[in-house]
Design an enzyme around this catalytic site. Structure first.
Site, PDB file in Angstrom:
ATOM      1  N   LYS A 151       0.822  -1.219   0.000  1.00  0.00           N
ATOM      2  CA  LYS A 151       0.000   0.000   0.000  1.00  0.00           C
ATOM      3  C   LYS A 151       0.851   1.263   0.000  1.00  0.00           C
ATOM      4  O   LYS A 151       0.426   2.324   0.458  1.00  0.00           O
ATOM      5  CB  LYS A 151      -0.955   0.022   1.200  1.00  0.00           C
ATOM      6  CG  LYS A 151      -1.841  -1.205   1.333  1.00  0.00           C
ATOM      7  CD  LYS A 151      -2.589  -1.521   0.056  1.00  0.00           C
ATOM      8  CE  LYS A 151      -3.571  -0.453  -0.352  1.00  0.00           C
ATOM      9  NZ  LYS A 151      -4.286  -0.792  -1.617  1.00  0.00           N
ATOM     10  N   GLY A 152       2.043   1.146  -0.539  1.00  0.00           N
ATOM     11  CA  GLY A 152       2.904   2.319  -0.625  1.00  0.00           C
ATOM     12  C   GLY A 152       2.881   2.971  -1.993  1.00  0.00           C
ATOM     13  O   GLY A 152       3.294   4.116  -2.145  1.00  0.00           O
ATOM     14  N   ARG A 211       5.631   5.288   2.336  1.00  0.00           N
ATOM     15  CA  ARG A 211       4.523   6.224   2.476  1.00  0.00           C
ATOM     16  C   ARG A 211       4.325   6.508   3.960  1.00  0.00           C
ATOM     17  O   ARG A 211       4.709   5.683   4.799  1.00  0.00           O
ATOM     18  CB  ARG A 211       3.276   5.566   1.872  1.00  0.00           C
ATOM     19  CG  ARG A 211       2.012   6.375   1.843  1.00  0.00           C
ATOM     20  CD  ARG A 211       0.909   5.502   1.267  1.00  0.00           C
ATOM     21  NE  ARG A 211      -0.368   6.183   1.123  1.00  0.00           N
ATOM     22  CZ  ARG A 211      -1.499   5.572   0.764  1.00  0.00           C
ATOM     23  NH1 ARG A 211      -1.482   4.255   0.503  1.00  0.00           N
ATOM     24  NH2 ARG A 211      -2.618   6.249   0.653  1.00  0.00           N
ATOM     25  N   PRO A 260     -12.030   5.313  -1.011  1.00  0.00           N
ATOM     26  CA  PRO A 260     -12.155   6.280   0.096  1.00  0.00           C
ATOM     27  C   PRO A 260     -11.853   5.593   1.428  1.00  0.00           C
ATOM     28  O   PRO A 260     -12.262   4.448   1.667  1.00  0.00           O
ATOM     29  CB  PRO A 260     -13.621   6.729   0.013  1.00  0.00           C
ATOM     30  CG  PRO A 260     -14.326   5.636  -0.725  1.00  0.00           C
ATOM     31  CD  PRO A 260     -13.316   5.056  -1.674  1.00  0.00           C
TER      32      PRO A 260
END
Length: 395
Positions: A152-153, A233, A361
């Protein structure tokens, strides 16, 4: 009587001379036709496939090596078939013979023959003897560069951006070799790789390598000179994104707060939860630095990959030793998803954006929980900045 004997002697000598002349003429004619025939054979196309044996007759002393070397997919596996590349011509001497033996090293793999990469020493040997070395055939190689993290980076975005480059070939799916399938062996791993031309870079990405304890040692066993790319991140944002992805697959998942904190009253962060543990970049990097020098790493900012994709891609291309091909002209910002997409390629009816799973989102997280996590990560972040020599601006 004497005259009769002399006449007979001259007659016999004349017949013998006539026979010698005829024999000499026949030898000359035979030699002429022999060289004509062999010259015709040399100019004819060489047979590339024998239906009874897998046998390619390449002569690396001329252009047939360059022009005729086929893909391994063309040749069905023949167990027990003789070694390919039989050579009988030794006119170029012992040096060529040694070079030929190295070039001809092939491995049987399921579905065909897999050419190995020609060693540099062999190329030099061939060049010294005036023998051209082909750079127009494809072969499967171990990756020279790997995107090892983080989940998820922004690793998928980076890989897709890199695949625009003509000198990059990458595996689409994550191989997970160094963390899940190591027992399958290196040949299994290499067979997953795409075929590349000489001069192209083979790549793969598996973000879980960065947090797998055994991965650095295993990867170094393959090649300690592999270039390693880590997309990082803000660990708090990354943890929320990780949770969001899991929640989409498991709607009954407990709240983010209950998973991130051991006790809501004390606010103690639960480092056993993988979404939190992955963000301890300094600890994971320490493990990797036991096997690879810092110069083998490139740390890509996941935030800048969104705000300035061309700038970060320039750094990546420089690190890989590539010409800067991927630039501003390839990107546009997708307002709906909130990250850059690739402009419409030639021959395509629409632009290329990452899948629906990207740009989800995030759920609302209480400010108190977010602050607890920021306080928790701050010392680890500062340590990571010092280790890498980069300030990512997360604090």
């Amino acid at each position: 009587m004497g005259c009769s004997l002399g006449c007979r002697t001259r007659l016999n000598f004349g017949k013998a001379l006539s026979k010698v002349s005829v024999c000499f003429t026949m030898v000359v004619i035979f030699t002429y036709f022999f060289y004509c025939f062999t010259g015709l054979c040399d100019s004819a196309p060489r047979q590339m496939f024998d239906h009874h044996t897998v046998n390619r007759d390449y002569d690396i002393s001329d252009r047939t090596y360059d022009n005729l070397r086929p893909s391994a997919r063309l040749y069905p596996h023949q167990p027990g078939a003789p070694t390919p590349w039989n050579r009988t011509d030794t006119s170029t001497g012992a040096a060529l013979h040694r070079a030929d033996e190295q070039v001809a090293k092939l491995q049987w793999v399921e579905g065909g023959l897999l050419p190995q990469e020609i060693p540099e020493s062999t190329k030099e040997n061939l060049a010294a003897n005036g023998i051209p070395v082909s750079n127009t055939f494809e072969s499967k190689k171990f990756p020279q560069a790997i995107i090892i993290g983080v989940k998820k980076g922004g690793t998928r975005a980076l890989l897709e951006f890199l695949r625009i480059h003509p000198d990059v070939r990458a595996v689409g799916a994550e191989p997970h070799f160094f963390d899940r399938f190591y027992e399958k062996g290196l040949e299994w791993y290499r067979n997953l790789m795409p075929r590349t031309l000489e001069g192209q870079i083979t790549m793969e990405k598996t973000p879980s390598y960065f947090v797998t304890k055994e991965a650095p040692r295993r990867l170094c066993t393959m090649n300690c000179h592999t270039k390693l790319i880590v997309v990082v991140r803000d660990p708090v944002t990354r943890a929320i994104s990780d949770y969001t992805q899991t929640l989409s697959k498991q709607p009954g998942l407990p709240s983010f707060q209950s998973l991130a904190l051991k006790n809501t009253s004390t606010g103690l962060v639960d480092t056993s939860w993988s979404a939190v543990r992955i963000g301890l970049y300094a600890k994971h990097l320490e493990n990797w630095l036991q096997h690879f020098p810092l110069s083998h790493f490139l740390f890509v900012s996941g935030e800048r990959l969104v705000s300035d994709p061309a700038g970060e891609m320039g750094r990546v291309q420089d690190f890989l030793g590539l010409k800067r091909v991927v630039s501003d002209k390839h990107f546009y910002f997708n307002q709906t998803k909130g990250f850059p997409c690739l402009k419409k390629p030639e021959g395509s009816s629409r632009p290329r954006c990452l899948g629906k799973s990207k740009g989800r989102p995030h759920p609302q997280i209480s400010p108190e929980v977010l602050q607890r996590l920021r306080d928790f990560y701050r010392p680890f972040n500062l340590r990571f900045y010092r280790m890498t020599g980069q300030d990512f601006g997360w604090d």
